[in-house]
Design a protein around this motif. Structure first.
Motif, short mmCIF file in Angstrom:
data_model
loop_
_atom_site.label_atom_id
_atom_site.label_comp_id
_atom_site.label_asym_id
_atom_site.label_seq_id
_atom_site.Cartn_x
_atom_site.Cartn_y
_atom_site.Cartn_z
N ASP A 124 0.81 -1.22 0.00
CA ASP A 124 0.00 0.00 0.00
C ASP A 124 0.84 1.27 0.00
O ASP A 124 0.28 2.38 0.06
CB ASP A 124 -0.94 0.01 1.21
CG ASP A 124 -0.18 0.10 2.54
OD1 ASP A 124 1.04 -0.19 2.56
OD2 ASP A 124 -0.81 0.45 3.56
N GLU A 170 -4.19 -2.07 -1.68
CA GLU A 170 -4.54 -1.82 -0.27
C GLU A 170 -5.32 -3.01 0.31
O GLU A 170 -5.12 -3.40 1.47
CB GLU A 170 -5.36 -0.54 -0.16
CG GLU A 170 -4.53 0.71 -0.41
CD GLU A 170 -5.37 1.99 -0.44
OE1 GLU A 170 -6.61 1.87 -0.54
OE2 GLU A 170 -4.79 3.08 -0.37
N LYS A 171 -6.17 -3.60 -0.50
CA LYS A 171 -6.94 -4.77 -0.07
C LYS A 171 -6.01 -5.93 0.28
O LYS A 171 -6.15 -6.57 1.34
CB LYS A 171 -7.91 -5.18 -1.19
CG LYS A 171 -8.56 -6.54 -1.01
CD LYS A 171 -9.38 -6.89 -2.25
CE LYS A 171 -9.84 -8.34 -2.23
NZ LYS A 171 -10.61 -8.69 -3.47
N TYR A 172 -5.03 -6.19 -0.60
CA TYR A 172 -4.15 -7.34 -0.35
C TYR A 172 -3.09 -7.02 0.70
O TYR A 172 -2.57 -7.94 1.36
CB TYR A 172 -3.52 -7.81 -1.67
CG TYR A 172 -4.51 -8.63 -2.47
CD1 TYR A 172 -4.66 -10.00 -2.23
CD2 TYR A 172 -5.34 -8.03 -3.42
CE1 TYR A 172 -5.60 -10.74 -2.94
CE2 TYR A 172 -6.27 -8.77 -4.13
CZ TYR A 172 -6.40 -10.13 -3.89
OH TYR A 172 -7.33 -10.87 -4.59
N GLN A 190 -3.84 -5.52 3.45
CA GLN A 190 -4.54 -5.89 4.68
C GLN A 190 -4.63 -7.41 4.83
O GLN A 190 -4.50 -7.95 5.93
CB GLN A 190 -5.94 -5.28 4.69
CG GLN A 190 -6.68 -5.46 6.01
CD GLN A 190 -5.91 -4.88 7.19
OE1 GLN A 190 -5.52 -3.71 7.16
NE2 GLN A 190 -5.68 -5.68 8.24
N GLN A 191 -4.82 -8.09 3.71
CA GLN A 191 -4.88 -9.55 3.74
C GLN A 191 -3.56 -10.13 4.24
O GLN A 191 -3.53 -11.06 5.06
CB GLN A 191 -5.21 -10.10 2.36
CG GLN A 191 -5.33 -11.61 2.29
CD GLN A 191 -5.54 -12.12 0.89
OE1 GLN A 191 -4.60 -12.59 0.25
NE2 GLN A 191 -6.77 -12.00 0.40
#
Length: 446
Positions: free
Chosen positions: A250, A434-436, A438-439
């Protein structure tokens, strides 16, 4: 050093591991997975075998520079046959100088599992060979033997900086390096008369040859987290920071790198991430350039292509120059916990990794990229276009992370790439990364 014993062979290296983690164990498959990216230097082979090299009766003089131990030193590996042949020949030379030492190579079809089963029970080898990216997880598991008392400043300073970093973890030395690898730009000289010196020149070549309607493209480029790392890390971004042990998908600079790739390179590629397909496009003359590693060179030669190798060219952005920074791997010889013959093992490994003649032989016979400074500057090595080209590329490489936490990053990085590839033109790259991110954090935290 024995000269001309073997034909010049270029080593194939595995993928990912890479890794991507990159790649280097000493053997060879190519990094091809788009769902997980281990080291491109890992290798798998099929039948386990044990080979004891015996001293050559014609070489019996110990030179003053050679330190000799005594007893047997057992080395586990997953090398390809051509690599093992050269390693055995070199070991025979050492044993001829040190007749009280026996060097035994044992091949393991699944080296990691074999080591994890054997070392804790006291049944492991003295040494094993693999890419540097295992150093973190094996050290954390207590399966490596520190060699801090042996690694003096003069030994350490003989290696290139990336190699120095690859032999240590959290303040301790556990391995000795002997080669490196990364990806570079391989170009067809019949289509590209002069290698591009800037990204703008590279882009102009891609534009000239891109003709997707006739299945011709501007560049051939396998795509996964390992291969895309060059651009993700070009502007200061990163997948993972070894110092903070935190992911960086990110980060604005990482996002810039992803966007740069999908805006400036992807449009000139065949719309597939598949390794084999992308390589075939270059081998069949349907693209003037390919981004790949030294493991691909044997296929390029078999295709009869007159080729050159250069680093990925720098990008000029906002008046500044940025070099693409692909992941780089280093081949290490590790010292296993429970080592039975540490003194003899160290003396052999020191000779093997710090003798210019040995490292030069590995380079000329197997195409290994040297990390010993003296060999990097050797005129004969610098005249070899493949070794020199990849050697220059290594200077801009980003060392593959060593922390075991990196294992949680590959899936997330590949997941982000695969989601972007569903609709590259319209994908919200920032939101996806950003989604990954957090994953990955969730996976790290259990």
């Amino acid at each position: 050093m024995k000269k001309g014993l073997f034909a010049l062979l270029l080593v194939g290296v595995l993928v990912l591991s890479v890794v991507a983690s990159g790649c280097i164990s000493g053997g060879g498959e190519s990094p091809s997975s788009t769902t997980s990216s281990p080291s491109p230097t890992e290798t798998t082979t099929s039948s386990p075998s044990s080979t004891t090299s015996s001293p050559s009766p014609t070489k019996t003089t110990t030179t003053p520079e050679t330190e000799c131990g005594s007893g047997e030193v057992v080395i586990w590996h997953a090398m390809q046959p051509n690599e093992l042949e050269v390693f055995q020949s070199l070991a025979e030379e050492y044993m001829a100088m040190c007749p009280d030492v026996t060097i035994t190579f044992e091949q393991k079809p699944n080296l990691e599992d074999a080591l994890k089963a054997a070392i804790p029970s006291g049944q492991g080898p003295d040494l094993f060979i693999w890419a540097h990216d295992w150093i973190g997880k094996f050290a954390e598991a207590g399966m490596l033997e520190p060699i801090d008392d042996y690694v003096t400043d003069d030994v350490l300073n003989g290696f290139a900086p990336m190699a120095q970093e690859a032999m240590q973890y959290k303040g301790h030395f556990y391995a000795m390096p002997f080669a490196a690898e990364t990806v570079a730009l391989i170009y067809n000289k019949n289509m590209v008369s002069e290698a591009p010196k800037t990204f703008d020149e590279m882009k102009a070549i891609m534009e000239k040859y891109n003709d997707p309607d006739n299945e011709k493209y501007g560049i051939a480029y396998p795509l996964n987290a390992y291969f895309l790392s060059a651009w993700a890390q070009a502007f200061g971004g990163y997948y993972f920071d070894d110092n903070t042990e935190q992911p960086g998908l990110d980060q604005p600079e990482t996002i810039d790198g992803f966007e740069f790739f999908f805006q400036n390179i992807w449009p000139y590629m065949a719309p597939t991430a598949d390794y084999g397909t992308q390589q075939s496009i270059f081998l069949e003359g349907r693209a003037p350039m390919m981004i790949n590693g030294p493991w691909s060179i044997s296929d390029v030669k078999k295709a009869g292509i007159d080729f050159g190798v250069v680093p990925l060219p720098p990008i000029t952005k906002d008046g500044k120059e940025y070099w693409p920074r692909p992941y780089g791997g280093v081949k290490d010889i590790y010292f296993a916990a429970g080592i039975k013959n540490k003194d003899a093992a160290w003396k052999f490994v020191k000779w093997f990794t710090t003798s210019p003649e040995v490292i030069k032989e590995l380079s000329l016979q197997l195409g290994y990229i040297p990390v010993l400074k003296e060999v990097l500057n050797d005129p004969e090595i610098q005249k070899d276009p493949v070794i020199y080209g990849f050697g220059q590329a290594v200077q801009h490489a980003y060392l593959m992370p060593k922390s075991p936490k990196m294992g949680a990053v590959w899936g997330g990085a590949d997941g982000a790439i695969n989601e972007i590839l569903q609709d590259p033109e319209n994908a919200d790259i920032k939101a996806i990364l950003e989604k990954y991110q957090q994953q990955i954090l969730d996976n790290m935290n259990g």
